[in-house]
Design an enzyme around this catalytic site. Sequence first.
Site, mmCIF file in Angstrom:
data_model
loop_
_atom_site.group_PDB
_atom_site.id
_atom_site.type_symbol
_atom_site.label_atom_id
_atom_site.label_comp_id
_atom_site.label_asym_id
_atom_site.label_seq_id
_atom_site.Cartn_x
_atom_site.Cartn_y
_atom_site.Cartn_z
ATOM 1 N N TYR A 92 0.834 -1.214 0.000
ATOM 2 C CA TYR A 92 0.000 0.000 0.000
ATOM 3 C C TYR A 92 0.870 1.266 0.000
ATOM 4 C CZ TYR A 92 -2.896 -3.724 2.045
ATOM 5 O OH TYR A 92 -3.530 -4.914 2.307
ATOM 6 N N TRP A 146 -3.948 5.897 2.890
ATOM 7 C CA TRP A 146 -5.252 5.233 3.030
ATOM 8 C C TRP A 146 -6.072 5.901 4.124
ATOM 9 C CZ3 TRP A 146 -2.577 2.423 -0.342
ATOM 10 C CH2 TRP A 146 -3.261 1.530 -1.160
ATOM 11 N N TRP A 156 -8.866 5.057 6.538
ATOM 12 C CA TRP A 156 -9.003 4.768 7.977
ATOM 13 C C TRP A 156 -7.654 4.428 8.586
ATOM 14 C CZ3 TRP A 156 -12.068 -0.174 9.868
ATOM 15 C CH2 TRP A 156 -11.581 -1.312 9.238
ATOM 16 N N ASP A 157 -6.712 3.960 7.735
ATOM 17 C CA ASP A 157 -5.354 3.736 8.244
ATOM 18 C C ASP A 157 -4.819 5.004 8.885
ATOM 19 O OD1 ASP A 157 -5.896 1.943 5.899
ATOM 20 O OD2 ASP A 157 -4.018 1.031 6.576
ATOM 21 N N GLY A 177 -13.816 -1.778 4.699
ATOM 22 C CA GLY A 177 -12.578 -2.023 5.431
ATOM 23 C C GLY A 177 -12.290 -3.515 5.518
ATOM 24 N N ASP A 225 -12.418 -6.066 3.210
ATOM 25 C CA ASP A 225 -12.621 -6.203 1.770
ATOM 26 C C ASP A 225 -13.250 -7.505 1.288
ATOM 27 O OD1 ASP A 225 -11.130 -3.996 2.252
ATOM 28 O OD2 ASP A 225 -9.463 -4.509 0.933
ATOM 29 N N ARG A 233 -4.468 -13.172 0.238
ATOM 30 C CA ARG A 233 -5.143 -12.032 -0.388
ATOM 31 C C ARG A 233 -6.518 -12.433 -0.941
ATOM 32 N NH1 ARG A 233 -3.912 -7.088 0.390
ATOM 33 N NH2 ARG A 233 -4.797 -6.598 -1.655
ATOM 34 N N TYR A 240 -6.667 -12.971 4.611
ATOM 35 C CA TYR A 240 -7.152 -11.591 4.753
ATOM 36 C C TYR A 240 -8.321 -11.465 5.736
ATOM 37 C CZ TYR A 240 -6.631 -7.002 2.370
ATOM 38 O OH TYR A 240 -6.358 -5.701 2.039
ATOM 39 N N TRP A 241 -9.524 -11.150 5.284
ATOM 40 C CA TRP A 241 -10.647 -10.929 6.213
ATOM 41 C C TRP A 241 -11.515 -12.177 6.376
ATOM 42 C CZ3 TRP A 241 -10.751 -6.853 9.370
ATOM 43 C CH2 TRP A 241 -9.938 -5.765 9.040
ATOM 44 N N GLU A 245 0.458 -7.249 9.202
ATOM 45 C CA GLU A 245 -0.862 -6.711 8.850
ATOM 46 C C GLU A 245 -1.960 -7.494 9.573
ATOM 47 O OE1 GLU A 245 -1.289 -6.790 4.617
ATOM 48 O OE2 GLU A 245 -3.197 -5.726 4.621
HETATM 49 C C1 DGY Z 1 -6.470 -3.207 -1.235
HETATM 50 O O1 DGY Z 1 -6.355 -4.328 -0.733
HETATM 51 O O2 DGY Z 1 -5.725 -2.805 -2.120
HETATM 52 C C2 DGY Z 1 -7.548 -2.281 -0.765
HETATM 53 O O3 DGY Z 1 -7.450 -1.086 -1.418
HETATM 54 C C3 DGY Z 1 -7.471 -2.023 0.679
HETATM 55 O O4 DGY Z 1 -8.300 -0.923 1.010
#
Ligand code: DGY
Length: 723
Positions: free
Chosen positions: A32, A36, A38-39, A171, A173, A209, A366-367, A410
């Site tokens: 990144y 960004w 909220w970061d 947030g 993703d 990812r 990731y999420w 992360e």
């Molecule tokens: C990404 O993973 O690139 C998104 O933009 C995160 O906000």
Amino acid sequence: MEETIKKHVSLAKSVLVKNRSSGYTIPSSSLYPHQWNWDSGFISIGYSHFDTGWAVRELESLFKAQWANGMLPQIVFNKSSLGSYFPEPDFWNTEVSPHAPEGYLTSGITMPPIHAFAALSVFENSRDKEKVKPFFVWLYPRLLKLHRYLYTERNPDGNGLICIRHPWESGMDNSPSWDRVLRTIEISSEKLPAYRRKDTESGVSHDMRPSNEYYDYFVFLIELFKKSRYDEKEIMKECPFLICGPLFNAILCASNEALMQISDILKEPYREIEQWYQLTAKSVQDTLYSHEHGIFDAYDMRTKRLLKVETASGFMPLFGGTATPRQASRIYEYLDSKSFCALHQGNCFTIPSYDTQKEDFKRENYWRGPVWININWMLMHGLRRYGFIQKADALAHHILELPIRFGFYEYYDSVDGRGYGSKDFSWTAALFIDTAYGTYLKKGADGGSGIAKRILFRNIVLNSTEESSGIEGTTISQKMLGAIREIKARYYTSRGTVDYASIKTSDEYREYKKITASLRDFDLSLLQSRNEKLAFWINLYNTIVVDGIIASGVQDSVRESARFFTKMKYRIGKYHFSPDDIEHGILRANRRKHYRPWSQFGPLNPKKKFSLTEPDPRIHFALVCGSRSCAPIKYYTPDGIDEELHMAAQNFINSSEVMIIPEENRILISQIFQWYRDDFGGRRGILDFIKKYILNDDKRKFLDESGNKLKIGYLFYDWSLNK
Ligand code: DGY
């Protein structure tokens, strides 16, 4: 400050410094390389503890790129680092919108609005508030504009539930929450422009990812926005992804609260903000809560249905203060279960982003499973405000332990703690700093004699005047404790604190005082067995401390009254007993308090006859002392005392008071162990004690194998009162 924590606070600071770009801090250099949304909010909170200038700059540079309609963009691009991220300005084409800012390159979506909350922290943590004021004055209308944009452009039902129109806006993703909605979108290759992902070329594994399928959806939605020239009304009509989620709306509520406080500081009216808060809070309670699920769900604006998926975002209304107390206790049951790593479960890290018991839970993706520090951090605040202090402390523990042991990653594996995604991630470092300052670096928390204000008062016999309720027999201490517990529960505020001032004038307290008056006629020789004595005195200690706090009006810390533990007394028969008499004289078999050279009872003191013959070190975890680090109040019973003390010790050993760092061959433990070293049997005894109660298998094994090489550090004792 303990050495290891200090060292890692400075490492965290250097992560932020290393990630600095022109006027802001990038999340990480590998994935990144721009600013960004909220970061930057979280990053400014980290800076607020050591560099107000950079904390201010962080928010300032983000808000300079605010859109004319108030939208705060998800990304502000650095013109000189273009080329290594996708999608960049050439793909977003935001110039088709009349609202896009001049002179800045941004994406065309937003993110959860943590900024007012962050700005207030920056102000509160700054040493020179007058110096920060001009920035506040500059930022205030911009924050209002952002919130107003959300309430006008993103509030389709007018009920205060704010909707997102792209998963990146959430947030989270690639959260499993979005699967069902996204899969209704039909994507054919003709509809999608050619594009090349860059994230998977950055050295971070594909498995960590979002999938290619998800990227197609991401791109599809951007295409739709471009066609609509980023016109919100047009997008509202067309966009198949229109979701009001608990994470976004809870953060908005927390920021509305902060914005009200900022208005107050700037002497501005805040009626409008209050109405926003109330509107959203009510709709979160009424519309997003799923009773069947015991969690808050996201709401699909298109189908008008809840998306019942079990992610950590469902607990976030705790952060915004928007769950009713009933909803809070219900969701707590789920939050503190095996699904999200329960207290004292051992062998896991809390809070994973997705229910670990689901088939599609993924440890590294990731999420869809890992633990994220920002979610933990917001939940830590939320749990604290609802009074779930022990769990909040467990989260604080993991927010510190994960980066100390595995690096500033992360996100992390919820089973073994391994770090995933990009390394040296800014918000992990920033929130580590904030948590370390909030948990272990509080001012005046130095244990011994220290610098605390000393209020010298006379002996206060707390049960000298009231008429007695005539209770007899050995259950009196339990009756007192029962009454105190009820009073505390009744006067617990929604912020997780106790309203001692109201207790003082309540009928319940008057009744309680009558029970304590019966102590004057209590015959201590009724306590025969060791178990009876242990239960009686532990319960009595725990009530006298609460009673003393109510009676003396001690505000912030029992340390404010340095003599608190010697001057507060209950009369029992002929004798007066202070908390120190009970703890050191009786329960610890007449030993000395850690900073005093002499034993509690002198050779001629008649109270010596009540002392136990042997100290049981577990009592240290059963004595509540009005401080956060002490155990929560429980009943102790003569019949169950062994098991109850076992539980008290186990809870303590597996809490934030003991941090084991095998990677550094180190163990950090509460100062209680330092002060009462002899009760535990010296260094060896302390380590054996911890080994006996630790629930994590790897850590027990590590302690078994480490022997003399192990270094011990002491975490300070937090004396702040849980008011
Ligand atoms: C990404 O993973 O690139 C998104 O933009 C995160 O906000």
